[in-house]
Design an enzyme around this catalytic site. Structure first.
Site, PDB file in Angstrom:
ATOM      1  N   SER A  16      72.068   6.756  66.492  1.00 55.78           N
ATOM      2  CA  SER A  16      72.677   5.419  66.441  1.00 55.78           C
ATOM      3  C   SER A  16      74.196   5.524  66.344  1.00 55.78           C
ATOM      4  O   SER A  16      74.735   6.549  65.905  1.00 55.78           O
ATOM      5  CB  SER A  16      72.113   4.686  65.207  1.00 55.78           C
ATOM      6  OG  SER A  16      72.750   3.451  65.018  1.00 55.78           O
ATOM      7  N   SER A 137      85.920   8.659  56.310  1.00 54.52           N
ATOM      8  CA  SER A 137      86.186   7.230  56.538  1.00 54.52           C
ATOM      9  C   SER A 137      87.564   6.866  56.002  1.00 54.52           C
ATOM     10  O   SER A 137      88.037   7.479  55.033  1.00 54.52           O
ATOM     11  CB  SER A 137      85.141   6.373  55.816  1.00 54.52           C
ATOM     12  OG  SER A 137      85.516   5.009  55.834  1.00 54.52           O
ATOM     13  N   TYR A 150      80.758   3.984  47.991  1.00 55.32           N
ATOM     14  CA  TYR A 150      80.883   4.524  49.352  1.00 55.32           C
ATOM     15  C   TYR A 150      82.238   5.213  49.513  1.00 55.32           C
ATOM     16  O   TYR A 150      82.320   6.341  50.020  1.00 55.32           O
ATOM     17  CB  TYR A 150      80.744   3.390  50.369  1.00 55.32           C
ATOM     18  CG  TYR A 150      80.993   3.803  51.804  1.00 55.32           C
ATOM     19  CD1 TYR A 150      80.004   4.446  52.533  1.00 55.32           C
ATOM     20  CD2 TYR A 150      82.216   3.557  52.425  1.00 55.32           C
ATOM     21  CE1 TYR A 150      80.229   4.832  53.855  1.00 55.32           C
ATOM     22  CE2 TYR A 150      82.453   3.939  53.737  1.00 55.32           C
ATOM     23  CZ  TYR A 150      81.456   4.572  54.450  1.00 55.32           C
ATOM     24  OH  TYR A 150      81.680   4.959  55.750  1.00 55.32           O
TER      25      TYR A 150
HETATM   26  N1  LIG Z   1      81.011   2.381  61.746  1.00 53.29           N
HETATM   27  C1  LIG Z   1      82.120   2.448  61.003  1.00 53.29           C
HETATM   28  O1  LIG Z   1      82.940   1.518  60.958  1.00 53.29           O
HETATM   29  C2  LIG Z   1      82.395   3.698  60.201  1.00 53.29           C
HETATM   30  C3  LIG Z   1      83.651   3.833  59.621  1.00 53.29           C
HETATM   31  C4  LIG Z   1      83.911   4.967  58.883  1.00 53.29           C
HETATM   32  C5  LIG Z   1      82.954   5.949  58.733  1.00 53.29           C
HETATM   33  N2  LIG Z   1      81.732   5.784  59.296  1.00 53.29           N
HETATM   34  C6  LIG Z   1      80.730   6.834  59.102  1.00 53.29           C
HETATM   35  O2  LIG Z   1      80.175   7.180  60.353  1.00 53.29           O
HETATM   36  C7  LIG Z   1      78.868   7.697  60.165  1.00 53.29           C
HETATM   37  C8  LIG Z   1      77.925   7.019  61.156  1.00 53.29           C
HETATM   38  O3  LIG Z   1      77.914   5.635  60.902  1.00 53.29           O
HETATM   39  P1  LIG Z   1      77.545   4.538  61.989  1.00 53.29           P
HETATM   40  O4  LIG Z   1      78.435   3.395  61.765  1.00 53.29           O
HETATM   41  O5  LIG Z   1      77.475   5.149  63.335  1.00 53.29           O
HETATM   42  O6  LIG Z   1      76.107   4.088  61.458  1.00 53.29           O
HETATM   43  P2  LIG Z   1      74.666   3.909  62.139  1.00 53.29           P
HETATM   44  O7  LIG Z   1      74.798   3.297  63.487  1.00 53.29           O
HETATM   45  O8  LIG Z   1      73.838   3.231  61.117  1.00 53.29           O
HETATM   46  O9  LIG Z   1      74.165   5.405  62.310  1.00 53.29           O
HETATM   47  C9  LIG Z   1      73.859   6.184  61.191  1.00 53.29           C
HETATM   48  C10 LIG Z   1      72.997   7.348  61.643  1.00 53.29           C
HETATM   49  O10 LIG Z   1      72.747   8.205  60.526  1.00 53.29           O
HETATM   50  C11 LIG Z   1      71.345   8.344  60.376  1.00 53.29           C
HETATM   51  N3  LIG Z   1      71.059   8.536  58.961  1.00 53.29           N
HETATM   52  C12 LIG Z   1      71.363   7.720  57.923  1.00 53.29           C
HETATM   53  N4  LIG Z   1      70.927   8.240  56.777  1.00 53.29           N
HETATM   54  C13 LIG Z   1      70.325   9.419  57.095  1.00 53.29           C
HETATM   55  C14 LIG Z   1      69.669  10.415  56.348  1.00 53.29           C
HETATM   56  N5  LIG Z   1      69.516  10.301  55.027  1.00 53.29           N
HETATM   57  N6  LIG Z   1      69.188  11.499  56.990  1.00 53.29           N
HETATM   58  C15 LIG Z   1      69.326  11.618  58.326  1.00 53.29           C
HETATM   59  N7  LIG Z   1      69.936  10.704  59.079  1.00 53.29           N
HETATM   60  C16 LIG Z   1      70.417   9.610  58.472  1.00 53.29           C
HETATM   61  C17 LIG Z   1      70.757   7.061  60.971  1.00 53.29           C
HETATM   62  O11 LIG Z   1      69.411   7.216  61.381  1.00 53.29           O
HETATM   63  P3  LIG Z   1      68.181   6.820  60.392  1.00 53.29           P
HETATM   64  O12 LIG Z   1      68.569   5.548  59.682  1.00 53.29           O
HETATM   65  O13 LIG Z   1      67.005   6.687  61.289  1.00 53.29           O
HETATM   66  O14 LIG Z   1      68.071   7.976  59.455  1.00 53.29           O
HETATM   67  C18 LIG Z   1      71.666   6.904  62.175  1.00 53.29           C
HETATM   68  O15 LIG Z   1      71.264   7.761  63.216  1.00 53.29           O
HETATM   69  C19 LIG Z   1      78.532   7.451  58.693  1.00 53.29           C
HETATM   70  O16 LIG Z   1      78.723   8.641  57.961  1.00 53.29           O
HETATM   71  C20 LIG Z   1      79.537   6.400  58.286  1.00 53.29           C
HETATM   72  O17 LIG Z   1      79.813   6.427  56.917  1.00 53.29           O
HETATM   73  C21 LIG Z   1      81.420   4.666  60.026  1.00 53.29           C
END
Ligand SMILES: NC(=O)c1ccc[n+]([C@@H]2O[C@H](COP(=O)([O-])OP(=O)(O)OC[C@H]3O[C@@H](n4cnc5c(N)ncnc54)[C@H](OP(=O)(O)O)[C@@H]3O)[C@@H](O)[C@H]2O)c1
Length: 249
Positions: A16, A137, A150
């Site tokens: 995702s 982040s 977080y």
């Molecule tokens: N989007 C933003 O604005 C943003 C900003 C700063 C940092 N980030 C960081 O970027 C990363 C990805 O975020 P995203 O926004 O792309 O979120 P996302 O679309 O929800 O994707 C998160 C991914 O991590 C997996 N995941 C979550 N918990 C897990 C676990 N315990 N074990 C294995 N897989 C797990 C989810 O799959 P399942 O739920 O099926 O496990 C999914 O594939 C995160 O670390 C987030 O903190 C995001």
């Protein structure tokens, strides 16, 4: 187009958002990519969308047993890892005063413990020249309402990149962190905001960003690919912000 030809890449949370777009980019540029995640349907859909150069491995990064299984599978299938994007993570709101033990444990178990043991258990499969990228982040260096747990978990990730670049110097493995700003992904659907609240939030974030907009997962993927490639060979222990300038002003 073949920057990663022959490379073996692991993207945790590759089913995702940022992880998916990054896995897609690596595969497009010639790598074989292992994607992980807990939900099978999402994982299968991501693998199908990427194609023959991808394989899904279902597991929870906060479970050491799952990680053991996962890296055993990778060892049996491909024998090594050239690039690890430790990306999987979660974010939930909880204001100080209402923070529960469950909220703290969930956040730190996944974001901090899960990232630590992902990297540690991947190391035996990594050789000199390999690259590790951690997903931190902007929250790690800023204060956001009701987001302190977080933010603290992401400050830990940034710290890991510094320390591990030293721990791994003799192994010739680089560790850097990428710090995205506001990048709407499916994660935003579970923040508990109404549609109107989300629109307002994204407008406010865009207005507070010099780029004048929020980001796209593909824009983070490009920076991760750069950090994974030899083009960044003299970068180590760094934090690279992909935030349109949000946290820089
Ligand atoms: N989007 C933003 O604005 C943003 C900003 C700063 C940092 N980030 C960081 O970027 C990363 C990805 O975020 P995203 O926004 O792309 O979120 P996302 O679309 O929800 O994707 C998160 C991914 O991590 C997996 N995941 C979550 N918990 C897990 C676990 N315990 N074990 C294995 N897989 C797990 C989810 O799959 P399942 O739920 O099926 O496990 C999914 O594939 C995160 O670390 C987030 O903190 C995001």
């Amino acid at each position: 187009m073949d920057r990663f030809k022959g490379k073996i890449v692991v993207v945790t949370g590759g089913s995702s958002g940022i992880g998916f777009e990054t896995a897609k980019l690596f595969a497009k540029e010639g790598a074989f990519v292992f994607l992980t995640g807990r939900r099978n349907r999402e994982l299968e859909a991501a693998v199908a969308a990427i194609g023959a150069n991808a394989q899904g491995l279902r597991g929870d990064i906060s479970s050491l047993a799952d990680l053991d299984w996962l890296f055993d599978e990778i060892k049996a299938e491909r024998g090594r890892i050239d690039v690890l994007f430790a990306n999987a993570g979660i974010g939930e709101f909880a204001p100080l005063g209402s923070i529960t033990e469950a909220h703290f444990d969930r956040t730190f178990d996944i974001n901090v413990k899960g990232t630590l043991f992902t990297v540690q258990k991947a190391l035996p499969l990594m050789n000199p020249g390999a690259s590790i990228i951690l997903n931190a982040s902007v929250a790690g260096i800023k204060g956001f309402l009701a987001f302190s747990v977080y933010a603290a978990s992401k400050a830990a990730i940034r710290s890991f990149a510094r320390s591990w670049s030293v721990d791994l110097r003799e192994r010739g493995i680089r560790v850097n962190a990428v710090s995205p700003g506001t990048v709407p992904t499916p994660a935003y659907d579970s923040l508990g905001l109404t549609k109107e609240q989300m629109t307002g939030f994204l407008q406010a974030q865009a207005a507070a960003t010099p780029a004048g907009r929020v980001g796209r997962p593909e824009e983070v993927a490009e920076v991760v690919a750069f950090l994974a490639s030899d083009a960044s060979s003299f970068m180590n222990g760094a934090e690279v912000f992909v935030d349109g300038g949000f946290a820089q002003i």
